[in-house]
Structure formats: C-alpha cells, structure tokens
Design an enzyme around this catalytic site. Structure first.
Site, short mmCIF file in Angstrom:
data_model
loop_
_atom_site.label_atom_id
_atom_site.label_comp_id
_atom_site.label_asym_id
_atom_site.label_seq_id
_atom_site.Cartn_x
_atom_site.Cartn_y
_atom_site.Cartn_z
N GLY A 183 0.92 -1.25 -0.06
CA GLY A 183 0.00 -0.13 0.03
C GLY A 183 0.97 1.33 0.09
N CYS A 186 1.54 2.56 3.62
CA CYS A 186 2.13 1.26 4.42
C CYS A 186 3.56 1.23 4.58
CB CYS A 186 1.67 0.14 4.01
SG CYS A 186 2.02 -1.60 4.89
#
Length: 346
Positions: A183, A186
C-alpha cells in the site's frame, strides 16, 4: 535460514501482451461478476472493486456512492454503534449487498460485531481484518466467526502465501485478503523487512484459493487503472483500493488548505496518526507502520470511478475479453524494465 531464488513480481514488472479481438468497442465489455462462495449460501453480483476499510476511504458516504455503481465498500471498523444506527436508517436492501462490516480479533471487537449485525441483519459480508494473518489466534477467530454467522460471507486477511490462504478457507473464510506491505501509506516492508511483491502474491494465492473453491482480494499496490487490470489478469477475484479512492468528497480525512490548493489527509491504519486517533497513541511495544500524507482534493468519486472502469474496459478490448471473468484466461504478461515515457511527468 533459507533463500528462495525465484523472482517475485510487482505490477511495475509486467505489461499485458495485446491479442486479436472481435470486440468493436469498450462499451461491449461487461465488468460485472457473479460469485458463489465456499461456505456462505449467499451469491453476489457486481463490479468487484472494493474501497478499503480505512477511515480515510471506507466511509458510509463512500459506500452510498459506490453501491450506486455496483461497487463494494469495506466499512472501516472505527464507527461506533450510534454511527451504524444512523447509517442503518438510510440503508436500502440493495446498498447492504455492497458493504462489509469490518472487525478486529479482540473480545471487544467480537461483541461490537455482534451488536452491529443485530442492528443490521441484512448485511451479508464480514471483513476480519488484521495486518498479520499468520497467527493461530487469527485462524481461531475466523473459525469462531463462521460458527456464529454460518450464513454470512466472511473475508479474512491479510496473507500472501498459498498455504495460509488454504488454512483460512478451511477455517471458514470465503474470501482471503492478499497483500503485505504494497500500500501507498504502508511502511511494513521498510520497518520489518517482511512482504511479498503483489503480482506474484496474487498469482500464487489465487491458485490456492480457486483450488478449494474460494476467492481472493488483491489488497494494495494499485496506483493506476492499469494496475487494477493487472491484478484481475493475475487471478484476483476482487481488487481493494485505498489511495486511488482517497481525497474525494466521500473520503474521510481532514481538509487542508495549503498554498491556495485543497488537500485531504490520508494515512495508513497502522500509522501514528491512526493510532493516536483511535487508541490513544502508539503502544510502547510496537512501531508505527504507516505514513500520513496529504492527497490533492479530487472532488466527487464518480469521476475517478469512470477513469478506473474505462481503463479496465480498455484492457479487456486489447486482449479480447468481453467479460471481466475472461480477462485472466486472455492474459499473457510480458516482463518489462520500463512502463511509460516520463519525459513530461510533473
């Protein structure tokens, strides 16, 4: 210690090889799919793109907008019971087909899930969501949830390997969420050194899931409509989006004005911003594994959806797939070192 020497691939490492097609127009492509599930008796028909269960993406407002287009939303798990009660008063049976209630795996999470389901019995999907789906406690929670809700469609994740996909399906999950670290907000891969390139994760996990009659969601890593198409081409049944759906009217996140431009805040759910907001800060035994960024305000999400769906339809015409279901059968990926000419990139 051991090393696997096979190269694992991400979206940037491949492109579709075009094939002859009898399609005359993108308008001939159907992006709807129908699914039956491994454990739940429910069936589902829609466009299998999911807004991620992040509080800056998976909002009630996003769910209303996406359900009108037959797209799905995993509602974030930080709404309280009163929020759900208010949302339920506006919820139609049709909308309830396109949302999942998200839960963690603690005792309080289980109690809250039970109350939400009691208030909203028409909701068909439960998303059991943790960053690390490899724990025995997680697998046991999936088993318990299946016993409590035999009719519901259970989504569980996140994992990135075939053997854990099989384990969770056998524990009672219907759909497995695949992705560790891809992500945009992330930082798990840099904080922990753990992860798996997303395209290879999809290919391997889809093979494991489909062998048992389950499905997978590709969660994370898509930055363009072409990436979403690659996820479907690699075998994903659903594709979950975070950053691509952030920054809209329907997204959560604070509005920020800077240098005459409007932005919306977007952050990972393991970021210090999220943990300070929801649990009072980062616990002393862990580190933040997410970023907080400012996304340029994009207006209504329907404009972004048109761009996404138009791109996927175009992919299908290039490879001769009249239905999204056919895309993976028509997919040949070629390995590349370069994706695009960036001379005029901003």
């Amino acid at each position: 210690m051991r090393i696997e020497y096979d190269i694992k691939l991400g979206f940037k490492d491949v492109m579709f090889r075009p094939k002859r097609s009898t399609l005359k127009s993108r308008s001939e492509v159907s992006l709807e799919r129908q699914f039956k599930f491994l454990h739940s008796p429910e069936t589902w028909t829609g466009i299998p793109i999911i807004a991620a269960n992040m509080d800056t993406v998976g909002t009630f407002e996003m769910a209303k907008a996406l359900s009108e287009k037959k797209l799905f939303t995993a509602i974030h798990k930080h709404y309280n019971l009163n929020d759900w009660r208010n949302f339920a008063s506006t919820l139609t049976n049709e909308t309830s087909d396109f949302i999942a209630v998200s839960t963690g795996i603690g005792e309080s999470d289980s109690e809250k899930l039970s109350k939400i389901i009691q208030q909203n019995p028409n909701i068909k999907f439960i998303c059991i969501d943790v960053a690390n789906g490899y724990s025995e406690h997680f697998a046991n929670f999936v088993k318990q949830t299946r016993e409590l809700y035999p009719e519901k469609v259970i989504i569980a994740g996140n994992v990135v390997t075939g053997e854990m996909v099989e384990e969770l399906l056998l524990c009672g999950a219907d759909i497995i969420k695949v992705g560790i670290g891809p992500g945009s907000v992330c930082t798990t891969r840099v904080k922990t050194g753990v992860g798996y390139p997303q395209l290879s994760a999809i290919i391997e996990c889809a093979d494991a899931a489909h062998g048992l009659g389950g499905q997978i969601i590709s969660d994370g890593g898509c930055t363009t409509p072409g990436d979403i198409a690659k996820a479907f081409g690699a075998g994903a049944d659903f594709v979950m989006l975070g950053g691509m759906l952030a920054g809209h009217d329907e997204s959560g996140g604070k509005i920020i004005e800077k240098n005459g431009k409007t932005y919306k805040q977007f952050y990972g759910m393991s970021s210090s911003t999220a943990m300070e907001k929801h649990v009072g800060g980062v616990a002393e035994y862990r580190a933040s594994e997410g970023k907080t960024v400012e996304v340029l305000y994009k207006g209504a999400v329907e404009h972004t959806l048109q761009d996404i769906l138009g791109g996927i339809r175009s992919t299908c015409t290039y490879v001769g797939a009249s239905r999204l279901k056919e895309l993976t059968k028509r997919t040949t990926f070629i390995r590349v070192n370069e994706q695009e000419n960036k001379i005029y990139s901003k």
